[in-house]
Motif scaffolding. Sequence first.
Motif, short mmCIF file in Angstrom:
data_model
loop_
_atom_site.label_atom_id
_atom_site.label_comp_id
_atom_site.label_asym_id
_atom_site.label_seq_id
_atom_site.Cartn_x
_atom_site.Cartn_y
_atom_site.Cartn_z
N LYS A 100 0.85 -1.18 0.00
CA LYS A 100 0.00 0.00 0.00
C LYS A 100 0.89 1.23 0.00
O LYS A 100 1.70 1.42 0.91
CB LYS A 100 -0.92 0.02 1.23
N ARG A 101 0.75 2.06 -1.04
CA ARG A 101 1.56 3.27 -1.11
C ARG A 101 1.10 4.30 -0.11
O ARG A 101 -0.11 4.49 0.12
CB ARG A 101 1.51 3.88 -2.51
N VAL A 102 2.04 4.98 0.50
CA VAL A 102 1.72 6.12 1.37
C VAL A 102 1.26 7.27 0.47
O VAL A 102 1.91 7.54 -0.55
CB VAL A 102 2.95 6.55 2.20
N PRO A 103 0.13 7.92 0.77
CA PRO A 103 -0.38 9.00 -0.09
C PRO A 103 0.68 10.06 -0.38
O PRO A 103 1.35 10.56 0.53
CB PRO A 103 -1.54 9.58 0.73
N GLY A 104 0.83 10.36 -1.66
CA GLY A 104 1.85 11.33 -2.06
C GLY A 104 1.63 12.73 -1.56
O GLY A 104 2.56 13.54 -1.48
N LYS A 105 0.36 13.04 -1.18
CA LYS A 105 0.08 14.40 -0.70
C LYS A 105 0.69 14.66 0.69
O LYS A 105 0.75 15.80 1.14
CB LYS A 105 -1.42 14.63 -0.66
N LEU A 106 1.12 13.59 1.37
CA LEU A 106 1.78 13.75 2.66
C LEU A 106 3.24 14.07 2.40
O LEU A 106 3.99 13.23 1.91
CB LEU A 106 1.63 12.48 3.50
N LYS A 107 3.65 15.26 2.72
CA LYS A 107 4.96 15.77 2.28
C LYS A 107 6.08 15.60 3.30
O LYS A 107 7.25 15.56 2.92
CB LYS A 107 4.83 17.25 1.90
N THR A 108 5.75 15.53 4.57
CA THR A 108 6.81 15.47 5.57
C THR A 108 6.96 14.06 6.13
O THR A 108 6.04 13.23 6.04
CB THR A 108 6.52 16.43 6.74
N ILE A 109 8.12 13.80 6.72
CA ILE A 109 8.36 12.49 7.34
C ILE A 109 7.35 12.23 8.44
O ILE A 109 6.80 11.13 8.56
CB ILE A 109 9.81 12.43 7.89
N ARG A 110 7.06 13.24 9.21
CA ARG A 110 6.14 13.08 10.33
C ARG A 110 4.74 12.71 9.84
O ARG A 110 4.09 11.82 10.40
CB ARG A 110 6.07 14.39 11.14
N GLU A 111 4.27 13.38 8.78
CA GLU A 111 2.94 13.08 8.24
C GLU A 111 2.87 11.65 7.72
O GLU A 111 1.90 10.93 7.95
CB GLU A 111 2.60 14.05 7.12
N ARG A 112 3.91 11.24 7.00
CA ARG A 112 3.91 9.90 6.41
C ARG A 112 4.00 8.82 7.48
O ARG A 112 3.32 7.79 7.41
CB ARG A 112 5.07 9.77 5.42
N GLU A 113 4.83 9.04 8.49
CA GLU A 113 4.95 8.05 9.57
C GLU A 113 3.67 7.94 10.37
O GLU A 113 3.29 6.85 10.81
CB GLU A 113 6.13 8.43 10.47
N LYS A 114 3.00 9.06 10.55
CA LYS A 114 1.75 9.04 11.30
C LYS A 114 0.69 8.24 10.56
O LYS A 114 -0.02 7.41 11.15
CB LYS A 114 1.27 10.48 11.53
N TRP A 115 0.59 8.48 9.23
CA TRP A 115 -0.37 7.72 8.43
C TRP A 115 -0.03 6.23 8.46
O TRP A 115 -0.90 5.38 8.64
CB TRP A 115 -0.34 8.24 6.98
N ALA A 116 1.26 5.92 8.26
CA ALA A 116 1.68 4.52 8.20
C ALA A 116 1.45 3.79 9.52
O ALA A 116 1.08 2.61 9.53
CB ALA A 116 3.16 4.45 7.81
N LYS A 117 1.67 4.48 10.61
CA LYS A 117 1.50 3.85 11.93
C LYS A 117 0.08 3.34 12.10
O LYS A 117 -0.14 2.20 12.56
CB LYS A 117 1.84 4.86 13.03
N GLU A 118 -0.91 4.16 11.72
CA GLU A 118 -2.31 3.75 11.87
C GLU A 118 -2.65 2.62 10.90
O GLU A 118 -3.32 1.65 11.26
CB GLU A 118 -3.22 4.96 11.62
N PHE A 119 -2.18 2.74 9.66
CA PHE A 119 -2.47 1.72 8.66
C PHE A 119 -1.83 0.38 9.04
O PHE A 119 -2.46 -0.68 8.95
CB PHE A 119 -1.97 2.17 7.29
N ILE A 120 -0.59 0.42 9.48
CA ILE A 120 0.13 -0.80 9.87
C ILE A 120 -0.56 -1.48 11.06
O ILE A 120 -0.67 -2.71 11.11
CB ILE A 120 1.60 -0.48 10.21
N ALA A 121 -1.06 -0.67 11.99
CA ALA A 121 -1.76 -1.23 13.16
C ALA A 121 -2.97 -2.05 12.74
O ALA A 121 -3.25 -3.12 13.28
CB ALA A 121 -2.17 -0.11 14.11
N GLU A 122 -3.72 -1.53 11.74
CA GLU A 122 -4.90 -2.25 11.25
C GLU A 122 -4.51 -3.56 10.57
O GLU A 122 -5.10 -4.61 10.82
CB GLU A 122 -5.64 -1.37 10.25
#
Length: 384
Positions: free
Chosen positions: A39-61
């Motif tokens: 699953k690709r991390v959405p490209g609109k997330l520009k910073t490391i913090r934004e991408r890690e935050k999104w990934a953390k929730e997705f990975i948990a699921e």
Amino acid sequence: MHPYILAELYPKNRNLKARWLVQWAIWDVQKNKLVYEQKRVPGKLKTIREREKWAKEFIAEINKALLDGYVIDEVGEGTTVTEQAPANRKLMEVLNEMLLVKNFELKKKSRSGYKSILGKFKDFLAYENLGNINSHDFLPKHFFLFKDYLMKVLQNANPTINKTIFTIGHLFKMGVDRGHLKTNPFAGFKSLKEVETESNTAYTIEHQQAMEAYLKDNDLRLYYFTRFMYYGFIRPAELRQVKIKHVDLKRRTISVFGQDAKNSKIRIIRINPTLWQTIKEMDFEGLNPDLFVFGKKLLTTKFRQPDNEAYNKNRKALEALELMEHNYTLYSWRHTGAVNAITIGGLSVFELQRQFGHSDVKETQIYLKTLKVRIDNQPLENTW
């Protein structure tokens, strides 16, 4: 238990120029082997913090599903099922999780809208004593109850009903897609025609007087509550949040803040002379300014008022006076105030627009039309 590989975020060096993705492996029953999914991390997330935050929730699921024993099992026409049925969890718990996932896709303003609409759904469950309903037990009949609640209790206009149902339906779909819910009772909903209805019901003079007399004798705090709605045009959900410090005794105004107001903006409500007398009678002098004006049991207290307490109290009064057949609700006090402000008090449509917080005077005119009010009526006296 079949083998699996837990989801991880790549690249490990967190290079923003690289392609970010989450990868995991799940057992495929037909292929009889592990298959890798990404699953690709959405490209609109520009910073490391934004991408890690999104990934953390997705990975948990994903990892929760793997640990629960989920597999790919293609049946018939490519239908994907799992090794075990979704757990029968609390419905609101599942929907709150779906909202957290959805938030990563939404802008800040849209997040607030989703949260508000899910709060409305939670209020409905409480209203119908379904607050602890499990996900498997929410059936099509409950969908229709929710639709009726929006129309009859909240008296929402068709555009609002459509938006509310599609939003909750989307969260249900997310839950089904992720294996947390078995079905989506909102699927197949056809949009209501987005024209103004005439469902808003104001009290007749006789019924208004009967209700006011009853409340004065039997529930004075609800009587005070309805005065704020009748003279200040404040919505019940907004009024539950008003604290003493929001009532400016010098300027004779009440502030309703954006997070509580329907249009997400600060509204300044002018206090008319009659409402001023009610506030003086309530006597806030010397009280903690952080107390809710109408908290638990509609008392002035630090404890927040339960969502449907005022609704239920008003319905009890209507039942006592045998007025339920007239489609009156707690909102009828606000509608009645608007009708009388125009037809008796001589308030202009522009003044009413400002009090209501409508962004355009046309919205106020349409609202008055649903109440069958002619805007060119001449005032009969200065108060209502």
